[in-house]
Enzyme design. Sequence first.
Site, PDB file in Angstrom:
ATOM      1  N   SER A 145      -9.743  23.177  33.265  1.00  0.00           N
ATOM      2  CA  SER A 145     -11.096  22.911  32.797  1.00  0.00           C
ATOM      3  C   SER A 145     -11.784  24.241  32.490  1.00  0.00           C
ATOM      4  CB  SER A 145     -11.860  22.071  33.837  1.00  0.00           C
ATOM      5  OG  SER A 145     -13.047  21.526  33.291  1.00  0.00           O
ATOM      6  N   GLU A 157      -6.811  19.919  25.653  1.00  0.00           N
ATOM      7  CA  GLU A 157      -7.341  18.719  26.307  1.00  0.00           C
ATOM      8  C   GLU A 157      -8.859  18.803  26.315  1.00  0.00           C
ATOM      9  OE1 GLU A 157      -8.887  18.261  29.607  1.00  0.00           O
ATOM     10  OE2 GLU A 157      -9.134  20.420  29.809  1.00  0.00           O
ATOM     11  N   HIS A 161      -8.139  16.156  32.256  1.00  0.00           N
ATOM     12  CA  HIS A 161      -9.071  15.455  33.142  1.00  0.00           C
ATOM     13  C   HIS A 161      -8.630  14.006  33.314  1.00  0.00           C
ATOM     14  CE1 HIS A 161     -11.408  18.974  31.921  1.00  0.00           C
ATOM     15  NE2 HIS A 161     -12.185  18.757  32.968  1.00  0.00           N
TER      16      HIS A 161
END
Length: 306
Positions: A111, A209, A277
């Site tokens: 992330s 992502e 995620h």
Amino acid sequence: MAYMKPFQLKQGDTVGVVAPASPPNLENLGRGIQFLTKLGLTVKVGKNVAKRNGYLAGSDQERLEDLHQMFLDKEVKAIICACGGYGTARIAAKIDYKMIQNNPKIFWGYSDITFLHTALRQEAGLVTFHGPMLGSDIGREDTHPLSKVSFFQLFQPLPLSYTEELSPLEVLVNGPASGPLVGGNLSLLVSTLGTRFEIDTKDKLLFIEEVNEEPRVIDRMLNQLYMAGKLSATAGILIGDFHECLPKNLSLTSDEVIDHYLKLAKKPAIKGLQIGHCNPHIAIPLGAQATLDTVEKSIIIEPGIK
């Protein structure tokens, strides 16, 4: 270019926990730490991990201090991030990359940690791990077992094979591709553009992502990467989970947006990887050599440790 691989873990080793971005959920973090101890590891928590400075886990200096201390600490063999959120780009220019190059060790997160992955690889030449974190993933009560199994790749240098046994995969552009695996969260990759830490995708396998972004926002970010030449420069492109990236109004879908830009890039591309995620979240070593086979629908990644 071959990047530097950290040494593998063994039973009894000490791992450090840091929060270089936002403050973690401490209850979940506690369960995540218990998971590490069950793996036979000793855990050392950074002294500033529980601090709060709005949406940051303490001041920039405190977060930087924890990161530096864990790399300098000879007892610590791996550094695992508590969570993401926001904040790693704020400390990237202040990191002592020469010191890290002289003290290579496992570094793990995803992330917002994407910015650090890119910086550590490009500035210190270090292979790092894009994987589920202690407070935001492993410490949750509904964590999928496969997310936990991902940590086993830190104990033995075995190649990682991602096939449709793990998740359905869709080929968007046919062709073989190989190169060092780079990438991470799309928003963070775009935020590196125009900075000292601009993502280098030339002849690399680029992984992307994202989470909680509308298709029009994904369109804007992919368009920026495309116009910057980052998609066309790759050897190939891997698409992970775009979690809850749903339209709020009449819109293209995120899949339609992704398909558009990958076909424009004209590089071998596949999507459907359970990386990001999502639950489960399969960990991958960034900087390790990887090979994409769109015929077999497989990605083979060299070990991220030695």
